[in-house]
Design a protein around this motif. Structure first.
Motif, short mmCIF file in Angstrom:
data_model
loop_
_atom_site.label_atom_id
_atom_site.label_comp_id
_atom_site.label_asym_id
_atom_site.label_seq_id
_atom_site.Cartn_x
_atom_site.Cartn_y
_atom_site.Cartn_z
N ASP A 151 34.01 41.06 34.67
CA ASP A 151 33.17 40.42 33.66
C ASP A 151 33.62 38.99 33.42
OD1 ASP A 151 35.38 40.59 31.99
OD2 ASP A 151 34.56 42.17 30.73
N PHE A 152 32.96 38.34 32.47
CA PHE A 152 33.23 36.92 32.23
C PHE A 152 34.68 36.69 31.77
CE2 PHE A 152 33.09 33.10 29.57
CZ PHE A 152 32.63 32.20 30.51
N THR A 153 35.18 37.54 30.89
CA THR A 153 36.57 37.39 30.43
C THR A 153 37.53 37.53 31.59
OG1 THR A 153 35.97 38.21 28.23
CG2 THR A 153 38.29 38.27 28.81
N ASP A 154 37.26 38.46 32.50
CA ASP A 154 38.09 38.61 33.69
C ASP A 154 38.12 37.32 34.50
OD1 ASP A 154 38.63 41.30 33.14
OD2 ASP A 154 36.87 41.98 34.26
N GLN A 155 36.96 36.69 34.66
CA GLN A 155 36.88 35.45 35.42
C GLN A 155 37.76 34.38 34.79
OE1 GLN A 155 32.75 34.34 35.83
NE2 GLN A 155 32.20 36.39 36.54
N GLU A 156 37.65 34.23 33.50
CA GLU A 156 38.46 33.22 32.81
C GLU A 156 39.95 33.51 32.91
OE1 GLU A 156 36.05 31.39 29.07
OE2 GLU A 156 36.83 33.42 28.81
N THR A 157 40.35 34.74 32.59
CA THR A 157 41.77 35.05 32.54
C THR A 157 42.40 35.08 33.93
OG1 THR A 157 41.30 37.42 32.45
CG2 THR A 157 41.64 36.30 30.35
N ARG A 158 41.64 35.49 34.93
CA ARG A 158 42.20 35.52 36.29
C ARG A 158 42.39 34.12 36.87
NH1 ARG A 158 39.43 41.00 38.75
NH2 ARG A 158 40.48 42.38 37.28
N VAL A 159 41.44 33.23 36.62
CA VAL A 159 41.61 31.85 37.09
C VAL A 159 42.79 31.22 36.36
CG1 VAL A 159 40.57 29.55 37.12
CG2 VAL A 159 39.23 31.53 37.84
N ALA A 163 46.16 29.80 38.06
CA ALA A 163 46.56 28.40 37.87
C ALA A 163 47.99 28.30 37.34
CB ALA A 163 45.59 27.72 36.91
N ILE A 164 48.44 29.31 36.65
CA ILE A 164 49.79 29.29 36.08
C ILE A 164 50.81 29.93 37.03
CG2 ILE A 164 51.24 30.20 34.21
CD1 ILE A 164 48.78 29.96 32.38
N ASN A 165 50.45 31.05 37.65
CA ASN A 165 51.43 31.87 38.35
C ASN A 165 51.30 31.94 39.88
OD1 ASN A 165 52.63 32.77 35.86
ND2 ASN A 165 50.85 34.09 35.58
N LYS A 170 47.89 26.92 43.19
CA LYS A 170 48.21 25.63 42.57
C LYS A 170 48.32 24.53 43.62
CE LYS A 170 51.86 27.04 40.13
NZ LYS A 170 52.95 27.08 39.15
N SER A 171 48.97 24.83 44.75
CA SER A 171 49.12 23.84 45.82
C SER A 171 47.78 23.42 46.39
CB SER A 171 50.00 24.40 46.94
OG SER A 171 51.30 24.62 46.48
N SER A 172 46.87 24.38 46.56
CA SER A 172 45.57 24.04 47.14
C SER A 172 44.75 23.16 46.21
CB SER A 172 44.79 25.32 47.47
OG SER A 172 44.35 25.96 46.30
N LEU A 173 45.00 23.23 44.94
CA LEU A 173 44.25 22.41 43.98
C LEU A 173 44.92 21.09 43.65
CD1 LEU A 173 43.16 25.11 41.37
CD2 LEU A 173 41.79 24.14 43.20
N ARG A 174 46.22 21.02 43.84
CA ARG A 174 47.01 19.87 43.41
C ARG A 174 46.49 18.55 43.95
NH1 ARG A 174 52.04 21.81 44.05
NH2 ARG A 174 52.02 22.58 41.94
N GLY A 175 46.18 18.48 45.21
CA GLY A 175 45.72 17.22 45.79
C GLY A 175 44.26 16.91 45.52
N ARG A 176 43.48 17.89 45.18
CA ARG A 176 42.05 17.69 45.02
C ARG A 176 41.60 17.57 43.57
NH1 ARG A 176 39.26 22.48 47.62
NH2 ARG A 176 40.96 23.63 46.70
N ILE A 177 42.35 18.17 42.66
CA ILE A 177 41.89 18.24 41.27
C ILE A 177 43.00 17.72 40.36
CG2 ILE A 177 41.18 19.79 39.41
CD1 ILE A 177 40.05 21.65 41.52
N GLN A 178 42.64 16.80 39.48
CA GLN A 178 43.62 16.27 38.54
C GLN A 178 43.83 17.22 37.37
OE1 GLN A 178 42.08 12.27 37.72
NE2 GLN A 178 44.22 11.65 37.73
#
Length: 184
Positions: A151-159, A163-165, A170-178
């Motif tokens: 559900d929607f809460t799952d989507q939020e908490t899993r992302v 992003a934290i753990n 995290k590495s895949s996003l580091r260069g593309r997203i500030q």
């Protein structure tokens, strides 16, 4: 349940919250009384009724007080005095000539927060609510897993959790997203 889910609070944590909630609330109530407060209240009510009847006051406030006392006396004799009745008795008023007869009832009823059964009832409610929430969390998660649902809460908490753990995430996003914000 919604707050627990959106704040990633586990069913086991809810059990701990129940214990802590009860401890902090019971500290505000004070230690439970060791005397038979129901008997003390019943005795005080009976004395007040007798004294007010002997007074023979026709004042409306006094008559209403006698009616309240009679009603509570009957319920207390049948072990059915509600906690709201205790509060009502603690605030009972009479005309000036009868107030001294009511004060002992008010004094005893004012100790409702220290009544041992009140402590048990509140503790049962707290543990029941937190336990029910924990069970609901577990059952809902199991249902979603069995049916391959999210559900929607799952989507939020899993992302947020990734992003934290999750270092590869995290590495895949580091260069593309500030900055990554997870919100509806």
């Amino acid at each position: 349940v919604d707050l627990a889910r959106s704040n990633q609070i586990s069913p086991d944590s809810l059990k701990v919250f129940a214990v802590n909630s009860w401890k902090s609330l019971s500290a505000l109530f004070g230690e439970p009384l060791t005397v038979d407060i129901d008997k003390d209240l019943l005795d005080a009510i009976n004395r007040s009724i007798d004294d007010l009847n002997k007074l023979g006051s026709t004042k409306k406030t006094t008559q209403e007080a006698v009616e309240t006392l009679n009603s509570c006396c009957k319920r207390l004799q049948n072990n059915r005095l509600l906690w709201s009745d205790w509060i009502r008795l603690s605030k009972l008023k009479s005309a000036k000539d009868g107030q001294d007869f009511i004060d002992p009832v008010k004094t005893i009823a004012d100790n409702v927060l220290r009544h041992p059964q009140f402590h048990e009832d509140v503790k049962q409610i707290i543990t029941g609510v937190f336990g029910c929430a924990g069970d609901a969390l577990q059952d809902y998660d199991l249902y979603k897993k069995e049916h391959g649902l999210m559900d929607f809460t799952d989507q939020e908490t899993r992302v947020l959790d990734m992003a934290i753990n999750n270092d590869p995430f995290k590495s895949s996003l580091r260069g593309r997203i500030q900055m990554l914000m997870v919100d509806e």
